[in-house]
Scaffold this motif. Structure first.
Motif, PDB file in Angstrom:
ATOM      1  N   SER A   1       0.832  -1.208   0.000  1.00  0.00           N
ATOM      2  CA  SER A   1       0.000   0.000   0.000  1.00  0.00           C
ATOM      3  C   SER A   1       0.865   1.257   0.000  1.00  0.00           C
ATOM      4  CB  SER A   1      -0.923   0.002   1.223  1.00  0.00           C
ATOM      5  OG  SER A   1      -1.784  -1.118   1.211  1.00  0.00           O
TER       6      SER A   1
ATOM      7  N   ALA B   1       2.552   1.673  -3.388  1.00  0.00           N
ATOM      8  CA  ALA B   1       1.592   2.235  -4.340  1.00  0.00           C
ATOM      9  C   ALA B   1       1.391   3.728  -4.087  1.00  0.00           C
ATOM     10  CB  ALA B   1       0.254   1.494  -4.235  1.00  0.00           C
TER      11      ALA B   1
ATOM     12  N   TRP C   1       2.095   6.735  -6.599  1.00  0.00           N
ATOM     13  CA  TRP C   1       1.010   7.651  -6.946  1.00  0.00           C
ATOM     14  C   TRP C   1       1.431   9.106  -6.718  1.00  0.00           C
ATOM     15  CZ3 TRP C   1      -3.379   5.789  -9.197  1.00  0.00           C
ATOM     16  CH2 TRP C   1      -4.376   6.736  -9.466  1.00  0.00           C
TER      17      TRP C   1
ATOM     18  N   SER D   1       3.077  10.489  -9.583  1.00  0.00           N
ATOM     19  CA  SER D   1       2.229  10.768 -10.745  1.00  0.00           C
ATOM     20  C   SER D   1       1.811  12.230 -10.826  1.00  0.00           C
ATOM     21  CB  SER D   1       0.986   9.875 -10.721  1.00  0.00           C
ATOM     22  OG  SER D   1       0.110  10.239  -9.670  1.00  0.00           O
TER      23      SER D   1
ATOM     24  N   ARG E   1       1.646   6.222 -12.420  1.00  0.00           N
ATOM     25  CA  ARG E   1       0.264   5.937 -12.015  1.00  0.00           C
ATOM     26  C   ARG E   1      -0.101   4.483 -12.340  1.00  0.00           C
ATOM     27  NH1 ARG E   1      -1.750   9.716 -14.733  1.00  0.00           N
ATOM     28  NH2 ARG E   1      -1.436  11.324 -13.165  1.00  0.00           N
ATOM     29  N   LEU E   2       0.298   4.001 -13.506  1.00  0.00           N
ATOM     30  CA  LEU E   2       0.034   2.606 -13.875  1.00  0.00           C
ATOM     31  C   LEU E   2       0.759   1.628 -12.959  1.00  0.00           C
ATOM     32  CD1 LEU E   2       0.122   2.649 -17.790  1.00  0.00           C
ATOM     33  CD2 LEU E   2      -1.809   1.987 -16.344  1.00  0.00           C
TER      34      LEU E   2
ATOM     35  N   ALA F   1       1.525   2.159  -9.874  1.00  0.00           N
ATOM     36  CA  ALA F   1       0.807   2.168  -8.599  1.00  0.00           C
ATOM     37  C   ALA F   1      -0.384   1.215  -8.649  1.00  0.00           C
ATOM     38  CB  ALA F   1       0.349   3.590  -8.267  1.00  0.00           C
ATOM     39  N   TRP F   2      -1.113   1.203  -9.768  1.00  0.00           N
ATOM     40  CA  TRP F   2      -2.258   0.308  -9.907  1.00  0.00           C
ATOM     41  C   TRP F   2      -1.834  -1.160  -9.867  1.00  0.00           C
ATOM     42  CZ3 TRP F   2      -6.989   1.074  -8.789  1.00  0.00           C
ATOM     43  CH2 TRP F   2      -7.577   2.309  -8.952  1.00  0.00           C
ATOM     44  N   ILE F   3      -0.666  -1.481 -10.417  1.00  0.00           N
ATOM     45  CA  ILE F   3      -0.172  -2.866 -10.382  1.00  0.00           C
ATOM     46  C   ILE F   3       0.007  -3.321  -8.938  1.00  0.00           C
ATOM     47  CG2 ILE F   3       1.830  -4.318 -10.900  1.00  0.00           C
ATOM     48  CD1 ILE F   3       2.127  -2.723 -13.522  1.00  0.00           C
TER      49      ILE F   3
ATOM     50  N   ILE G   1      -1.531  -2.048  -6.297  1.00  0.00           N
ATOM     51  CA  ILE G   1      -2.853  -2.114  -5.673  1.00  0.00           C
ATOM     52  C   ILE G   1      -3.548  -3.429  -6.039  1.00  0.00           C
ATOM     53  CG2 ILE G   1      -5.162  -1.079  -5.659  1.00  0.00           C
ATOM     54  CD1 ILE G   1      -3.726   1.655  -6.083  1.00  0.00           C
ATOM     55  N   ILE G   2      -3.458  -3.815  -7.305  1.00  0.00           N
ATOM     56  CA  ILE G   2      -4.083  -5.069  -7.752  1.00  0.00           C
ATOM     57  C   ILE G   2      -3.424  -6.277  -7.095  1.00  0.00           C
ATOM     58  CG2 ILE G   2      -4.437  -6.556  -9.770  1.00  0.00           C
ATOM     59  CD1 ILE G   2      -4.679  -3.928 -11.424  1.00  0.00           C
TER      60      ILE G   2
END
Length: 522
Positions: free
Chosen positions: A346, A349, A353, A356, A493-494, A496-498, A500-501
């Protein structure tokens, strides 16, 4: 390794000395992955190499290293940990010396490949030896120590290389390995007996398995390293390497399951927690190496920082990693590792972020908090992941588990750098088009800016045509800089999403206690 602890007869002091020396050897090997990154221009000039040739100074090391990492488990069992690590340290030292003495780009590439191959043997061997030698609270510290080494070394690599090149000469980034390399070789030779060799394994080795491993992983690394530079599969060389890697993979897996003496055993993957820890380690490698790569690239490409300025800026991440190590180790012994790694992912990420929001004016102070958050989070990710992967593994499986686990982080890094390079190129082109379209929609605004730049240029040249050309060129540079900055923001940003997923996996990774007895998976 046998199922009994082969290091039980060693004193605690000797164990600590052996582990410390091996960990330092691992630090050297990992540092040299990235140490040339900030010095490639100087090396290129010194060896009169072309732009495509100089890239092989990095590619050769990575291709050779990624082949050796999983192979090290078999070799350490066949010739013993002491002799594998001693021979690797000696050859790493000699190849470092020869890299410094390289007379042309071809000799440099050969010596870098040898350096990477021998360095790759030192990385997983330390993990396996540390977990075999210690138990209880001391074993709980192993992931923190080696996690810090694994993250700090590649993070500091470009800074150290750039600094040495600036104050001395690029050849000294290799010469500096010689004295510590000799010390490691001698100390391990005298004190490093931690297990017995099984030389009979060498007489029964499946050479086709070895060859297919080299073709599979070496080809894959080449595709990942060279793909972004050559528009991926539009390039004949990249396409050929991809097909060769696929064929090598098919042979490799056939031999893995049906050979009477496979050089790599995939049995650790029978443990669901180990498999999920490897997936998490793949993501960690993706984020760690990509973020470590992107930050200096942004500072150099957008801000125009020198190697020294870049080193002083990115050092923050390394400092917070060091501060986080004891905290991560303590938490991993007191708290369920899933909570620790959940917080770590977390925070990682969050740090990405925060990146970003980057603008073309960001420097040390703007990057301070995002880097500190990301650096602190890395150890909270790696320490529990190592424990999940290696705690409770039978001694006979420990080497193979360590090799596979470390391989996943390196693969994650290779995939990450390849992917973010592609993203940066694609997003930069998209943002350049959008900015150009925006200027065509509001031509008066763009015209006013060009007029202002022309007036400024006219102060230095009496020729109106030259001033206008300079203004348009500067306008193009501004558009390119802003497009690149927006592309970096999109990539962070992408990423960070990885992370999070990836948090979805964490609740299912039930870790074994640090002092859990080994479980045989036969």
């Amino acid at each position: 390794m046998s199922d009994t602890n082969p290091t039980a007869g060693l004193s605690e002091r000797r164990k600590l000395l052996i582990f410390g020396v091996m960990a330092f050897g691992q630090f050297m090997a990992l540092l040299d992955i990235q140490i040339v990154a900030g010095s490639l221009g100087a090396i290129q000039a010194g060896l009169s190499a072309g732009p495509d040739e100089i890239a092989w100074v990095q590619t050769a090391y990575l291709m050779a290293e990624i082949v050796m990492i999983p192979l090290a488990a078999f070799l350490s069992q066949a010739i013993s940990t002491r002799w594998l690590f001693t021979a690797s340290a000696a050859l790493f030292t000699i190849s470092s010396l020869m890299c410094g003495l390289a007379w042309d780009i071809d000799s440099m590439i050969v010596f870098r490949a040898i350096q990477g191959f021998t360095g790759g043997a030192m990385v997983p061997t330390v993990f396996a030896t540390g977990f075999a030698m210690f138990d209880g609270p001391k074993r709980a510290m192993i992931p923190a120590i080696l996690g810090m080494v694994s993250t700090l070394a590649p993070t500091l690599g470009p800074s150290v290389g750039g600094w040495v090149t600036d104050v001395a000469d690029w050849r000294w980034i290799f010469f500096m390995n010689v004295i510590p390399g000799v010390a490691i070789t001698v100390i391990l030779l005298l004190l490093g007996k931690v297990d017995e060799a099984e030389p009979s394994m060498l007489r029964r080795i499946d050479w086709l398995h070895v060859a297919s491993l080299a073709v599979f992983l070496g080809g894959l690394q080449y595709v990942l390293e060279e793909g972004p530079r050559h528009e991926w599969f539009t390039d004949t060389g990249v396409t050929s390497a991809a097909w060769i890697s696929v064929i090598g993979a098919a042979v490799f897996f056939e031999r893995t399951f049906f050979s009477t003496m496979p050089v790599i055993k995939l049995t650790p993957f029978k443990r669901p927690t180990f498999a999920m820890a490897c997936v998490l380690n793949l993501v960690i490698g993706f984020g760690l190496y990509s973020a470590t790569y992107l930050t200096p690239v942004f500072l150099g490409r957008v801000r125009g920082f020198t190697s020294m300025q870049i080193g002083g800026t990115v050092f923050v991440a390394g400092l917070t990693m060091a501060l986080a190590a004891p905290i991560a180790a303590r938490l991993s012994t007191k708290v369920d590792g899933r909570y620790v790694i959940g917080v770590g992912f977390s925070l990682f990420a969050l740090g990405l972020w925060m990146f970003s929001n980057i603008t073309a004016d960001w420097g040390f102070f703007e990057l301070l908090i995002p880097q500190a958050v990301r650096g602190f989070a890395v150890l909270l990710c790696i320490v529990p992941a190592v424990g999940m992967a290696l705690n409770g593994v039978a001694p006979a499986e420990l080497r193979y588990a360590s090799g596979l686990f470390n391989l996943m982080r390196n693969l994650g890094g290779a995939i990450g750098i390849a992917v973010v390079n592609t993203w940066i190129g694609d997003f930069s082109r998209i943002h350049t088009l959008r900015l150009s379209e925006s200027m065509s929609v509001n031509p008066e605004h763009a015209g006013g800016l060009v007029a202002g730049l022309t007036a400024h240029a006219s102060r230095f040249t009496p020729d109106a045509a030259v001033a206008l050309a300079q203004a348009k060129n500067q306008m193009g540079q501004i558009v390119g800089r802003e497009a690149a900055t927006l592309a970096f923001a999109d990539v962070f940003r992408l990423m960070a999403w990885i992370f999070i997923i990836a948090l979805v996996i964490v609740p299912f990774c039930k870790p074994a206690p640090a002092d859990a007895p080994p479980v045989n998976e036969h």
